[in-house]
Scaffold this motif. Structure first.
Motif, PDB file in Angstrom:
ATOM      1  N   PHE A  77      53.667  23.751  26.040  1.00 33.21           N
ATOM      2  CA  PHE A  77      54.276  23.460  27.339  1.00 33.21           C
ATOM      3  C   PHE A  77      54.418  24.744  28.145  1.00 33.21           C
ATOM      4  O   PHE A  77      54.084  24.791  29.337  1.00 33.21           O
ATOM      5  N   GLY A  78      54.908  25.806  27.496  1.00 37.98           N
ATOM      6  CA  GLY A  78      55.039  27.086  28.188  1.00 37.98           C
ATOM      7  C   GLY A  78      53.700  27.612  28.666  1.00 37.98           C
ATOM      8  O   GLY A  78      53.565  28.052  29.820  1.00 37.98           O
ATOM      9  N   ALA A  79      52.697  27.540  27.788  1.00 37.32           N
ATOM     10  CA  ALA A  79      51.364  27.991  28.180  1.00 37.32           C
ATOM     11  C   ALA A  79      50.816  27.149  29.325  1.00 37.32           C
ATOM     12  O   ALA A  79      50.212  27.672  30.269  1.00 37.32           O
ATOM     13  N   GLY A  80      51.027  25.832  29.259  1.00 42.78           N
ATOM     14  CA  GLY A  80      50.537  24.947  30.322  1.00 42.78           C
ATOM     15  C   GLY A  80      51.185  25.242  31.660  1.00 42.78           C
ATOM     16  O   GLY A  80      50.521  25.205  32.705  1.00 42.78           O
ATOM     17  N   CYS A  81      52.495  25.539  31.642  1.00 42.59           N
ATOM     18  CA  CYS A  81      53.178  25.893  32.891  1.00 42.59           C
ATOM     19  C   CYS A  81      52.575  27.149  33.513  1.00 42.59           C
ATOM     20  O   CYS A  81      52.371  27.218  34.733  1.00 42.59           O
ATOM     21  N   VAL A  82      52.278  28.132  32.678  1.00 43.01           N
ATOM     22  CA  VAL A  82      51.696  29.379  33.187  1.00 43.01           C
ATOM     23  C   VAL A  82      50.302  29.127  33.761  1.00 43.01           C
ATOM     24  O   VAL A  82      49.940  29.685  34.810  1.00 43.01           O
ATOM     25  N   ILE A  83      49.535  28.293  33.091  1.00 44.43           N
ATOM     26  CA  ILE A  83      48.193  27.971  33.598  1.00 44.43           C
ATOM     27  C   ILE A  83      48.292  27.351  34.987  1.00 44.43           C
ATOM     28  O   ILE A  83      47.551  27.709  35.908  1.00 44.43           O
ATOM     29  N   LEU A  84      49.227  26.423  35.166  1.00 48.02           N
ATOM     30  CA  LEU A  84      49.396  25.774  36.465  1.00 48.02           C
ATOM     31  C   LEU A  84      49.927  26.753  37.508  1.00 48.02           C
ATOM     32  O   LEU A  84      49.493  26.733  38.669  1.00 48.02           O
ATOM     33  N   ILE A  85      50.867  27.600  37.117  1.00 53.51           N
ATOM     34  CA  ILE A  85      51.409  28.582  38.053  1.00 53.51           C
ATOM     35  C   ILE A  85      50.314  29.536  38.516  1.00 53.51           C
ATOM     36  O   ILE A  85      50.216  29.874  39.700  1.00 53.51           O
ATOM     37  N   ASP A  86      49.472  29.966  37.581  1.00 51.31           N
ATOM     38  CA  ASP A  86      48.386  30.880  37.934  1.00 51.31           C
ATOM     39  C   ASP A  86      47.397  30.247  38.908  1.00 51.31           C
ATOM     40  O   ASP A  86      46.726  30.953  39.671  1.00 51.31           O
ATOM     41  N   LYS A  87      47.325  28.909  38.897  1.00 49.71           N
ATOM     42  CA  LYS A  87      46.396  28.211  39.787  1.00 49.71           C
ATOM     43  C   LYS A  87      47.033  27.806  41.116  1.00 49.71           C
ATOM     44  O   LYS A  87      46.356  27.248  41.970  1.00 49.71           O
ATOM     45  N   SER A  88      48.330  28.102  41.264  1.00 50.38           N
ATOM     46  CA  SER A  88      49.066  27.573  42.419  1.00 50.38           C
ATOM     47  C   SER A  88      49.060  28.475  43.637  1.00 50.38           C
ATOM     48  O   SER A  88      49.731  28.174  44.624  1.00 50.38           O
ATOM     49  N   GLY A  89      48.361  29.598  43.573  1.00 52.56           N
ATOM     50  CA  GLY A  89      48.274  30.451  44.750  1.00 52.56           C
ATOM     51  C   GLY A  89      49.426  31.430  44.858  1.00 52.56           C
ATOM     52  O   GLY A  89      50.077  31.780  43.875  1.00 52.56           O
ATOM     53  N   GLU A  90      49.710  31.838  46.105  1.00 49.97           N
ATOM     54  CA  GLU A  90      50.676  32.910  46.337  1.00 49.97           C
ATOM     55  C   GLU A  90      52.125  32.463  46.218  1.00 49.97           C
ATOM     56  O   GLU A  90      52.997  33.273  45.965  1.00 49.97           O
ATOM     57  N   ARG A  91      52.410  31.176  46.397  1.00 45.42           N
ATOM     58  CA  ARG A  91      53.801  30.702  46.358  1.00 45.42           C
ATOM     59  C   ARG A  91      53.896  29.545  45.361  1.00 45.42           C
ATOM     60  O   ARG A  91      54.013  28.372  45.737  1.00 45.42           O
ATOM     61  N   PRO A  92      53.870  29.876  44.048  1.00 45.37           N
ATOM     62  CA  PRO A  92      53.785  28.818  43.037  1.00 45.37           C
ATOM     63  C   PRO A  92      55.119  28.249  42.580  1.00 45.37           C
ATOM     64  O   PRO A  92      55.131  27.261  41.851  1.00 45.37           O
ATOM     65  N   TRP A  93      56.242  28.853  43.004  1.00 46.73           N
ATOM     66  CA  TRP A  93      57.516  28.490  42.378  1.00 46.73           C
ATOM     67  C   TRP A  93      57.990  27.105  42.789  1.00 46.73           C
ATOM     68  O   TRP A  93      58.500  26.356  41.959  1.00 46.73           O
ATOM     69  N   ARG A  94      57.816  26.765  44.072  1.00 42.69           N
ATOM     70  CA  ARG A  94      58.289  25.443  44.493  1.00 42.69           C
ATOM     71  C   ARG A  94      57.559  24.310  43.767  1.00 42.69           C
ATOM     72  O   ARG A  94      58.205  23.377  43.290  1.00 42.69           O
ATOM     73  N   PRO A  95      56.226  24.348  43.656  1.00 44.48           N
ATOM     74  CA  PRO A  95      55.559  23.301  42.860  1.00 44.48           C
ATOM     75  C   PRO A  95      56.026  23.275  41.404  1.00 44.48           C
ATOM     76  O   PRO A  95      56.166  22.198  40.821  1.00 44.48           O
ATOM     77  N   HIS A  96      56.279  24.452  40.836  1.00 45.83           N
ATOM     78  CA  HIS A  96      56.739  24.497  39.439  1.00 45.83           C
ATOM     79  C   HIS A  96      58.100  23.826  39.297  1.00 45.83           C
ATOM     80  O   HIS A  96      58.309  23.000  38.401  1.00 45.83           O
ATOM     81  N   PHE A  97      59.040  24.183  40.163  1.00 45.51           N
ATOM     82  CA  PHE A  97      60.369  23.579  40.070  1.00 45.51           C
ATOM     83  C   PHE A  97      60.313  22.081  40.348  1.00 45.51           C
ATOM     84  O   PHE A  97      61.079  21.305  39.764  1.00 45.51           O
ATOM     85  N   ALA A  98      59.409  21.658  41.224  1.00 49.41           N
ATOM     86  CA  ALA A  98      59.227  20.226  41.470  1.00 49.41           C
ATOM     87  C   ALA A  98      58.743  19.524  40.209  1.00 49.41           C
ATOM     88  O   ALA A  98      59.210  18.422  39.872  1.00 49.41           O
ATOM     89  N   ARG A  99      57.814  20.160  39.507  1.00 53.67           N
ATOM     90  CA  ARG A  99      57.326  19.566  38.257  1.00 53.67           C
ATOM     91  C   ARG A  99      58.448  19.445  37.240  1.00 53.67           C
ATOM     92  O   ARG A  99      58.547  18.438  36.517  1.00 53.67           O
ATOM     93  N   MET A 100      59.312  20.464  37.153  1.00 52.19           N
ATOM     94  CA  MET A 100      60.421  20.408  36.197  1.00 52.19           C
ATOM     95  C   MET A 100      61.417  19.308  36.577  1.00 52.19           C
ATOM     96  O   MET A 100      61.952  18.606  35.710  1.00 52.19           O
TER      97      MET A 100
END
Length: 398
Positions: A77-100
């Motif tokens: 799960f941790g690795a998957g989150c990082v993979i998605l964050i790395d693909k999310s561009g310059e402002r990845p935090w909002r999509p990450h928190f939305a996923r959580m």
């Protein structure tokens, strides 16, 4: 240099297969949540473990299964989150928190309707801290993981330490000893109460679990450090390219051997201590939740290394497991539906009617279903239904 050749795809087959293995392993313990009273999940003598073979099943599960696959799943799960964050561009935090946020909501629904031990809620809460780890080196991530495991153990010592001391001094009537016996031991009234709860209708269960939501949230918070530790390890192993299937065979074998040597002997000793003590709740609880935690974590890492060494990108077994892993959220949730159909009052009502060994055998039903339907679904439709729901709902929030 890669251990195995990769197909022309942006997905790493071995990583998907490892996720599939983790989902399957979780079923081997989750079946007891559905099959026996709550005390019997950790304690074989509390319910369903009278026969010697049932005790053997408990011992094997304690040493090789219990919390190892939860650790492995959290790592991925941790690795998957990082993979998605790395693909999310310059402002990845909002999509990450939305996923959580969406994952937490799915976990609440899952816990309310089916599995009270749902892990998605703890993953979602722990996942909120992943942005703090994203730029750290693998070595720093491992150090943080060690610190988080220490926090988990320290909290457990604070919670159970006085009770263990009282038990060792023969003071069996102390509050903590009695609390542990009700929750992890063989207290007849507590076991009977759990049996009655297991026979509730779905309406009764939903109402009870909704009313107990605040207490559940507190309990989930206690699981955050150990799950975040596993996620940090997963991020470290992704950054160090082990989970990207880029380690040489010898390096994978060496990691598996070291972690196995560090974890299996202590787990065998703890299992022996619990059994020789007669399975009192004040021993079973700390042994299962606290004392085994560092060794559960290291054995989970060993499983990851062994699997990455054995998986072949072109192997039939690997590709089947990879399909299970691509639908990991869907399979995790549907497993609870299948187990409810077998054990719940609105299904075949086998709750409390089977031994520990019989419950383990029944867990093969959802496992077989995953192995059959996942490759068919992936071949026809690709992404799973709950993975699609998670993605779309997260997109709306972000």
């Amino acid at each position: 240099m890669a251990t195995h050749s990769q197909p022309a795809s942006d997905r790493i087959i071995q990583l998907d297969a490892l996720r599939g293995l983790a989902v399957i392993g979780i079923v081997w313990m989750n079946v007891y949540v559905f099959a026996v009273p709550a005390q019997g999940y950790y304690n074989p003598v509390a319910y369903g473990g009278d026969a010697p073979f049932d005790r053997l099943v408990w011992a094997i599960s304690f040493v090789f299964v219990e919390d190892k696959f939860r650790t492995l799943f959290a790592m991925l799960f941790g690795a998957g989150c990082v993979i998605l964050i790395d693909k999310s561009g310059e402002r990845p935090w909002r999509p990450h928190f939305a996923r959580m946020a969406v994952l937490f909501a799915i976990g609440l629904a899952h816990a309310t309707l089916f599995a009270s031990n749902d892990i998605l809620r703890a993953y979602a809460l722990a996942g909120l801290a992943i942005p703090l780890l994203i730029h750290l080196s693998p070595r720093a991530l491992i150090a943080i993981a060690v610190g988080l495991v220490a926090v988990h153990i320290g909290g457990g010592i604070i919670a159970f330490g006085s009770g263990l001391y009282d038990w060792s001094q023969g003071r069996l009537g102390s509050d903590m000893v009695q609390f542990a016996e009700r929750n992890f031991g063989s207290d007849p009234a507590a076991v009977e109460f759990s049996l009655q709860q297991g026979q509730e209708s779905i309406d009764q269960r939903t109402a009870r679990r909704l009313s107990g939501m605040p207490a559940q949230i507190i309990a989930i918070g206690g699981a955050v450090p150990i799950n975040l530790a596993a996620m940090a390890i997963g991020i470290a192993l992704w950054r160090d390219r082990m989970l990207a299937a880029e380690w040489r065979m010898f390096r994978l074998q060496r990691l598996a051997a070291v972690c196995g040597v560090l974890s299996i002997p202590p787990l065998l000793w703890i299992a022996g201590w619990v059994a020789e003590s007669g399975f009192p709740g004040i021993v079973v609880g700390p042994a299962s939740l606290i004392l085994s935690a560092p060794f559960d974590t290291t054995l989970g890492v060993a499983y990851a290394a062994i699997a990455m060494a054995l998986f072949s990108a072109n192997g039939a077994i690997t590709r089947c497991l990879a399909a299970v892993g691509r639908l990991s959220l869907t399979n995790y949730l549907l497993t609870s539906v299948v187990l409810s159909a077998i054990f719940a009052s609105w299904g075949l009502a086998l709750f409390g009617q089977v031994s520990r060994a019989e419950a383990l055998m029944l867990s093969l039903i959802p496992i077989a279903a995953m192995l059959v339907w996942s490759p068919l679904w992936v071949a026809k439709l690709g992404q799973g239904p709950f993975e699609r729901l998670w993605r779309k709902a997260s997109g709306l929030l972000s």
